[in-house]
Design an enzyme around this catalytic site. Structure first.
Site, PDB file in Angstrom:
ATOM      1  N   HIS A   1      -6.043 -11.318  -4.904  1.00  0.00           N
ATOM      2  CA  HIS A   1      -5.490 -11.871  -3.670  1.00  0.00           C
ATOM      3  C   HIS A   1      -4.012 -11.502  -3.564  1.00  0.00           C
ATOM      4  O   HIS A   1      -3.291 -11.509  -4.570  1.00  0.00           O
ATOM      5  CB  HIS A   1      -5.635 -13.392  -3.652  1.00  0.00           C
ATOM      6  CG  HIS A   1      -7.013 -13.859  -3.992  1.00  0.00           C
ATOM      7  ND1 HIS A   1      -8.103 -13.587  -3.197  1.00  0.00           N
ATOM      8  CD2 HIS A   1      -7.480 -14.556  -5.054  1.00  0.00           C
ATOM      9  CE1 HIS A   1      -9.181 -14.124  -3.756  1.00  0.00           C
ATOM     10  NE2 HIS A   1      -8.836 -14.697  -4.875  1.00  0.00           N
TER      11      HIS A   1
ATOM     12  N   GLU B   1      -4.763 -19.614  -7.220  1.00  0.00           N
ATOM     13  CA  GLU B   1      -5.881 -20.534  -7.401  1.00  0.00           C
ATOM     14  C   GLU B   1      -6.022 -20.951  -8.865  1.00  0.00           C
ATOM     15  O   GLU B   1      -5.446 -20.342  -9.767  1.00  0.00           O
ATOM     16  CB  GLU B   1      -7.187 -19.904  -6.910  1.00  0.00           C
ATOM     17  CG  GLU B   1      -7.598 -18.647  -7.646  1.00  0.00           C
ATOM     18  CD  GLU B   1      -8.787 -17.954  -6.970  1.00  0.00           C
ATOM     19  OE1 GLU B   1      -9.768 -17.669  -7.672  1.00  0.00           O
ATOM     20  OE2 GLU B   1      -8.709 -17.692  -5.746  1.00  0.00           O
TER      21      GLU B   1
ATOM     22  N   HIS C   1      -9.700 -10.367 -10.956  1.00  0.00           N
ATOM     23  CA  HIS C   1     -10.551 -11.391 -11.543  1.00  0.00           C
ATOM     24  C   HIS C   1     -11.957 -11.371 -10.949  1.00  0.00           C
ATOM     25  O   HIS C   1     -12.189 -10.804  -9.880  1.00  0.00           O
ATOM     26  CB  HIS C   1      -9.941 -12.782 -11.337  1.00  0.00           C
ATOM     27  CG  HIS C   1      -9.802 -13.174  -9.898  1.00  0.00           C
ATOM     28  ND1 HIS C   1      -8.706 -12.810  -9.139  1.00  0.00           N
ATOM     29  CD2 HIS C   1     -10.598 -13.880  -9.066  1.00  0.00           C
ATOM     30  CE1 HIS C   1      -8.836 -13.293  -7.913  1.00  0.00           C
ATOM     31  NE2 HIS C   1      -9.985 -13.941  -7.840  1.00  0.00           N
TER      32      HIS C   1
ATOM     33  N   ARG D   1     -11.468  -6.946  -2.325  1.00  0.00           N
ATOM     34  CA  ARG D   1     -12.564  -6.617  -3.238  1.00  0.00           C
ATOM     35  C   ARG D   1     -12.404  -5.166  -3.665  1.00  0.00           C
ATOM     36  O   ARG D   1     -12.316  -4.270  -2.830  1.00  0.00           O
ATOM     37  CB  ARG D   1     -13.894  -6.831  -2.498  1.00  0.00           C
ATOM     38  CG  ARG D   1     -15.134  -6.774  -3.366  1.00  0.00           C
ATOM     39  CD  ARG D   1     -16.396  -6.959  -2.512  1.00  0.00           C
ATOM     40  NE  ARG D   1     -16.403  -8.219  -1.817  1.00  0.00           N
ATOM     41  CZ  ARG D   1     -16.536  -8.360  -0.500  1.00  0.00           C
ATOM     42  NH1 ARG D   1     -16.654  -7.307   0.269  1.00  0.00           N
ATOM     43  NH2 ARG D   1     -16.542  -9.556   0.044  1.00  0.00           N
TER      44      ARG D   1
END
Length: 322
Positions: free
Chosen positions: A105, A122, A180, A200
């Site tokens: 991200h 996150e 990740h 992605r």
């Protein structure tokens, strides 16, 4: 009309995913509509995915309506002054029956420049993991951009990534720019900034039922990746009936509460708190009123509520913006 103070629960926003399964039902009791449900958004202010209140006086209202009508009572003055009427957090449960894509991200600056959005820092709390289940977080030591690009082109990217076997209670902090993926067999709770921006970069060469592969964002990801080594797995205390700090960052703070008897809290009325029951059953006592919750429930305590207690035998995550 004055604001009615009580713990607010929202209708889960369920998302089918190519990698999803059925644990949101079998483990957490959610009423799912297929056998590929990968996400349950428990509270969201994301455009086109705004949460609807499921209980009490405000049942049927959406989160935006409530914030517009009662910004300081719900969010608190500190949150309102910092974020305006945007709810600053997105909380989800994720069920990975299969591996998620390898992704990352962007940070706030890049996300705002490209998407008029916040970035996406996150945290993961593992709620259940099948034997041998793992997560993929960050690169192995000494990987640089040239290594990354070479392995991406050769479809050997997993060979330079850090795979970690997981079990219930493990916690991972995923800063922006960190490559990740959640591995198959993992059910987790995810706390993040309010953002739905994901790049992605590798999807295990899989296709959907029509033979189509999912879109990749290789070019966008190039400038967003952080190759520096990071401390991704967090260790935390587990003292009973108190709030044990797991993570503190500019976007959220998360505490772990192993509840055996009662947990009392006097909180500032300038910010809301959010609770996730990850095990057991508990009762929130607010102004002598009692509200019962159990495993899989997610509860918003509005900023206006200054003092309350939680009773029972349960484990909870306590989430707020510090």
């Amino acid at each position: 009309m004055s604001f009615i103070q009580y713990p607010i629960v929202f209708v889960p926003i369920l998302k089918d995913r190519i990698w999803g399964g059925t644990k949101l039902n079998t483990v957490l009791g959610k009423e799912i509509h297929s056998d590929q449900v990968g996400e349950s958004w428990e509270v969201s202010g994301v455009t086109d995915n705004v949460s609807i209140v499921a209980n009490g006086t405000y049942k049927g209202c959406d989160l935006e309506e409530l914030i517009n009508q009662y910004p300081e009572e719900l969010l608190g003055s500190y949150i309102y002054n910092r974020f305006g009427k945007q709810f600053p957090l997105l909380f989800k449960f994720l069920d990975a029956k299969e591996d998620l894509s390898i992704q990352l991200h962007p940070n706030d600056e890049l996300a705002m420049k490209r998407h008029q959005s916040l970035g996406k820092t996150e945290m993961w709390y593992v709620m259940q993991a099948d034997p041998g289940a793992r997560v993929v977080v960050d690169f192995k030591d000494g990987v640089h951009q040239e290594d990354y690009m070479k392995h991406l082109e050769n479809k050997t990217l997993p060979s330079i990534l850090n795979e970690i076997l997981v079990e219930k209670g493990d916690v991972f902090f995923i800063e922006t720019g960190t490559v990740h993926a959640i591995g198959g067999g993992v059910l987790l709770a995810e706390i993040q900034q309010t953002s739905d921006i994901t790049y992605r970069v590798y999807d295990w060469d899989r296709v959907d039922a029509e033979g189509n592969s999912r879109e990749l964002h290789v070019d966008l990801a190039k400038d967003a990746i952080n190759y520096e080594p990071k401390q991704v797995e967090l260790v935390y205390e587990k003292k009973e009936n108190v709030a044990n700090s797991i993570v503190e960052c500019p976007y959220f703070s998360v505490n772990y509460i192993p509840l055996k008897e009662v947990y009392h809290l006097k909180k500032a009325i300038d910010r809301f708190h959010f609770y996730v029951c990850t095990e057991g059953d508990c009762t929130f006592v607010i102004n002598q009123d009692k509200y019962e919750f159990s495993k899989g429930d997610s509860i918003l305590i509005p900023a206006a509520i200054a003092e309350f207690s939680i009773e029972g035998k349960a484990t909870l995550l306590e989430i707020f913006v510090s």
